[in-house]
Scaffold this motif. Sequence first.
Motif, PDB file in Angstrom:
ATOM      1  N   SER A  55      -3.102  29.528  -0.101  1.00  0.00           N
ATOM      2  CA  SER A  55      -2.788  30.898   0.333  1.00  0.00           C
ATOM      3  C   SER A  55      -3.381  31.959  -0.578  1.00  0.00           C
ATOM      4  N   ARG A  56      -3.586  31.587  -1.843  1.00  0.00           N
ATOM      5  CA  ARG A  56      -4.087  32.599  -2.787  1.00  0.00           C
ATOM      6  C   ARG A  56      -5.439  33.131  -2.343  1.00  0.00           C
ATOM      7  N   ARG A  57      -5.557  34.416  -2.377  1.00  0.00           N
ATOM      8  CA  ARG A  57      -6.835  35.092  -2.131  1.00  0.00           C
ATOM      9  C   ARG A  57      -6.764  36.376  -2.913  1.00  0.00           C
ATOM     10  N   ASN A  58      -7.914  37.019  -3.126  1.00  0.00           N
ATOM     11  CA  ASN A  58      -7.850  38.289  -3.829  1.00  0.00           C
ATOM     12  C   ASN A  58      -7.206  39.322  -2.921  1.00  0.00           C
ATOM     13  N   VAL A  59      -6.112  39.881  -3.388  1.00  0.00           N
ATOM     14  CA  VAL A  59      -5.405  40.930  -2.656  1.00  0.00           C
ATOM     15  C   VAL A  59      -5.643  42.220  -3.436  1.00  0.00           C
ATOM     16  N   ARG A  60      -6.209  43.189  -2.743  1.00  0.00           N
ATOM     17  CA  ARG A  60      -6.583  44.450  -3.417  1.00  0.00           C
ATOM     18  C   ARG A  60      -5.892  45.658  -2.807  1.00  0.00           C
ATOM     19  N   ALA A  61      -5.023  45.417  -1.814  1.00  0.00           N
ATOM     20  CA  ALA A  61      -4.235  46.520  -1.234  1.00  0.00           C
ATOM     21  C   ALA A  61      -2.787  46.055  -1.213  1.00  0.00           C
ATOM     22  N   HIS A  94      -8.224  39.984  -9.388  1.00  0.00           N
ATOM     23  CA  HIS A  94      -8.873  40.115 -10.699  1.00  0.00           C
ATOM     24  C   HIS A  94      -9.555  41.468 -10.852  1.00  0.00           C
ATOM     25  N   SER A  95      -9.668  41.895 -12.080  1.00  0.00           N
ATOM     26  CA  SER A  95     -10.706  42.864 -12.426  1.00  0.00           C
ATOM     27  C   SER A  95     -11.292  42.482 -13.771  1.00  0.00           C
ATOM     28  N   SER A  96     -12.613  42.537 -13.832  1.00  0.00           N
ATOM     29  CA  SER A  96     -13.274  42.389 -15.133  1.00  0.00           C
ATOM     30  C   SER A  96     -12.837  43.546 -16.015  1.00  0.00           C
ATOM     31  N   ASP A 133     -13.835  30.759   2.561  1.00  0.00           N
ATOM     32  CA  ASP A 133     -15.248  31.090   2.385  1.00  0.00           C
ATOM     33  C   ASP A 133     -15.779  30.362   1.148  1.00  0.00           C
ATOM     34  N   ARG A 134     -15.988  29.087   1.307  1.00  0.00           N
ATOM     35  CA  ARG A 134     -16.419  28.252   0.185  1.00  0.00           C
ATOM     36  C   ARG A 134     -17.492  27.276   0.635  1.00  0.00           C
ATOM     37  N   ARG A 135     -18.324  26.850  -0.319  1.00  0.00           N
ATOM     38  CA  ARG A 135     -19.318  25.828  -0.017  1.00  0.00           C
ATOM     39  C   ARG A 135     -18.590  24.550   0.418  1.00  0.00           C
ATOM     40  N   TRP A 156      -9.426  40.821 -21.885  1.00  0.00           N
ATOM     41  CA  TRP A 156     -10.367  39.905 -21.228  1.00  0.00           C
ATOM     42  C   TRP A 156     -10.394  40.130 -19.725  1.00  0.00           C
ATOM     43  N   TRP A 157      -9.236  40.280 -19.135  1.00  0.00           N
ATOM     44  CA  TRP A 157      -9.159  40.468 -17.692  1.00  0.00           C
ATOM     45  C   TRP A 157      -7.945  41.310 -17.368  1.00  0.00           C
ATOM     46  N   LEU A 158      -8.004  41.941 -16.195  1.00  0.00           N
ATOM     47  CA  LEU A 158      -6.805  42.556 -15.617  1.00  0.00           C
ATOM     48  C   LEU A 158      -6.484  41.785 -14.347  1.00  0.00           C
ATOM     49  N   ILE A 193     -11.757  51.059 -16.316  1.00  0.00           N
ATOM     50  CA  ILE A 193     -12.304  49.973 -17.126  1.00  0.00           C
ATOM     51  C   ILE A 193     -13.558  49.358 -16.499  1.00  0.00           C
ATOM     52  N   TRP A 194     -13.606  49.428 -15.157  1.00  0.00           N
ATOM     53  CA  TRP A 194     -14.713  48.744 -14.448  1.00  0.00           C
ATOM     54  C   TRP A 194     -14.681  49.177 -12.995  1.00  0.00           C
ATOM     55  N   GLN A 195     -15.849  49.187 -12.366  1.00  0.00           N
ATOM     56  CA  GLN A 195     -15.894  49.621 -10.951  1.00  0.00           C
ATOM     57  C   GLN A 195     -15.116  48.690 -10.020  1.00  0.00           C
ATOM     58  N   ARG A 202     -10.747  49.088  -8.770  1.00  0.00           N
ATOM     59  CA  ARG A 202     -10.200  50.131  -7.896  1.00  0.00           C
ATOM     60  C   ARG A 202      -8.825  49.790  -7.324  1.00  0.00           C
ATOM     61  N   HIS A 203      -8.493  48.504  -7.316  1.00  0.00           N
ATOM     62  CA  HIS A 203      -7.191  48.102  -6.776  1.00  0.00           C
ATOM     63  C   HIS A 203      -6.061  48.259  -7.800  1.00  0.00           C
ATOM     64  N   ILE A 204      -6.420  48.464  -9.045  1.00  0.00           N
ATOM     65  CA  ILE A 204      -5.397  48.465 -10.102  1.00  0.00           C
ATOM     66  C   ILE A 204      -4.359  49.601  -9.948  1.00  0.00           C
TER      67      ILE A 204
HETATM   68  C1  LIG Z   1     -14.627  35.815 -13.234  1.00  0.00           C
HETATM   69  C2  LIG Z   1     -14.197  36.664 -12.061  1.00  0.00           C
HETATM   70  C3  LIG Z   1     -14.364  38.042 -12.110  1.00  0.00           C
HETATM   71  C4  LIG Z   1     -13.955  38.829 -11.028  1.00  0.00           C
HETATM   72  N1  LIG Z   1     -14.036  40.182 -11.125  1.00  0.00           N
HETATM   73  C5  LIG Z   1     -13.568  40.933 -10.121  1.00  0.00           C
HETATM   74  C6  LIG Z   1     -13.527  42.358 -10.240  1.00  0.00           C
HETATM   75  O1  LIG Z   1     -13.901  42.938 -11.245  1.00  0.00           O
HETATM   76  N2  LIG Z   1     -13.045  43.068  -9.200  1.00  0.00           N
HETATM   77  C7  LIG Z   1     -12.614  42.469  -8.047  1.00  0.00           C
HETATM   78  O2  LIG Z   1     -12.175  43.194  -7.137  1.00  0.00           O
HETATM   79  N3  LIG Z   1     -12.641  41.109  -7.905  1.00  0.00           N
HETATM   80  C8  LIG Z   1     -13.095  40.349  -8.903  1.00  0.00           C
HETATM   81  N4  LIG Z   1     -13.097  38.976  -8.781  1.00  0.00           N
HETATM   82  C9  LIG Z   1     -12.658  38.343  -7.531  1.00  0.00           C
HETATM   83  C10 LIG Z   1     -13.763  37.553  -6.803  1.00  0.00           C
HETATM   84  O3  LIG Z   1     -14.667  38.454  -6.211  1.00  0.00           O
HETATM   85  C11 LIG Z   1     -13.084  36.649  -5.777  1.00  0.00           C
HETATM   86  O4  LIG Z   1     -12.256  35.743  -6.453  1.00  0.00           O
HETATM   87  C12 LIG Z   1     -14.106  35.853  -4.958  1.00  0.00           C
HETATM   88  O5  LIG Z   1     -14.852  36.722  -4.151  1.00  0.00           O
HETATM   89  C13 LIG Z   1     -13.408  34.843  -4.047  1.00  0.00           C
HETATM   90  O6  LIG Z   1     -12.463  35.480  -3.213  1.00  0.00           O
HETATM   91  P1  LIG Z   1     -10.920  35.055  -3.203  1.00  0.00           P
HETATM   92  O7  LIG Z   1     -10.386  35.239  -4.591  1.00  0.00           O
HETATM   93  O8  LIG Z   1     -10.289  36.005  -2.216  1.00  0.00           O
HETATM   94  O9  LIG Z   1     -10.855  33.640  -2.772  1.00  0.00           O
HETATM   95  C14 LIG Z   1     -13.459  38.203  -9.863  1.00  0.00           C
HETATM   96  C15 LIG Z   1     -13.285  36.805  -9.856  1.00  0.00           C
HETATM   97  C16 LIG Z   1     -13.618  36.051 -10.930  1.00  0.00           C
HETATM   98  C17 LIG Z   1     -13.351  34.557 -10.900  1.00  0.00           C
END
Ligand SMILES: Cc1cc2nc3c(=O)[nH]c(=O)nc-3n(C[C@H](O)[C@H](O)[C@H](O)COP(=O)(O)O)c2cc1C
Length: 171
Positions: free
Chosen positions: A9-15, A116-118, A158-160, A138-140, A62-64, A67-69
């Motif tokens: 279920s985990r995916r990047n949630v930005r909203a 994540h955010s770098s 969306d993976r190989r 290191w990360w947010l 901190i980084w472009q 934006r979700h932070i």
């Molecule tokens: C090392 C690393 C750095 C990342 N940096 C950012 C970031 O700065 N901003 C962001 O919105 N997502 C960031 N991501 C999220 C990735 O874009 C995301 O994990 C990838 O596209 C796969 O999507 P998913 O997490 O939804 O499966 C980062 C992920 C990793 C592992």
Amino acid sequence: METWDAIRSRRNVRAYEDRQIGEEDMDRILEAARRTPSSSNKQRWDFVVVRDKDRLKRLSAIWQGARHIPGSAATIALIGPDPKEERDRISVAYDMGQLTMSIMVAAADLGIGSGHSSAHDQEVARDVLEIPEGQRCWWLIGLGYPADRPLRPIEKPDRRPLEDLVRYEKW
Ligand SMILES: Cc1cc2nc3c(=O)[nH]c(=O)nc-3n(C[C@H](O)[C@H](O)[C@H](O)COP(=O)(O)O)c2cc1C
């Protein structure tokens, strides 16, 4: 949620919904972070939990990709040493990656999204978080309830494909 479902279920949630994360849930996520394995069990990490809206907004410079932070209910800043030596740097970076995944899976288990955010601009991190000398951000990881749709197992990620990336016995 089952572990397998949380992983799927985990995916990047930005909203995020405008909804706080309860103390118990936040403690569970932080406890998952604490239990993360690390190189020689050195645990070279500290966590700064940021909830204050003004601070979150300042942190997003901190980084472009941050934006979700500002919209997160809470953001965990992963703080650790900044070794010059390559071997140490690689092991701290590895530990931070493991930490990130522990946090993200524990959050997903609770239906909480994470993103994540770098942490590119260390001056911003230092100014907003007041990190001690010799340490860096290191990360947010932004956290909050997903505003788009609840977390549920993703059937076609969306993976190989596995057959492209797994080899047995030798390359
Ligand atoms: C090392 C690393 C750095 C990342 N940096 C950012 C970031 O700065 N901003 C962001 O919105 N997502 C960031 N991501 C999220 C990735 O874009 C995301 O994990 C990838 O596209 C796969 O999507 P998913 O997490 O939804 O499966 C980062 C992920 C990793 C592992």
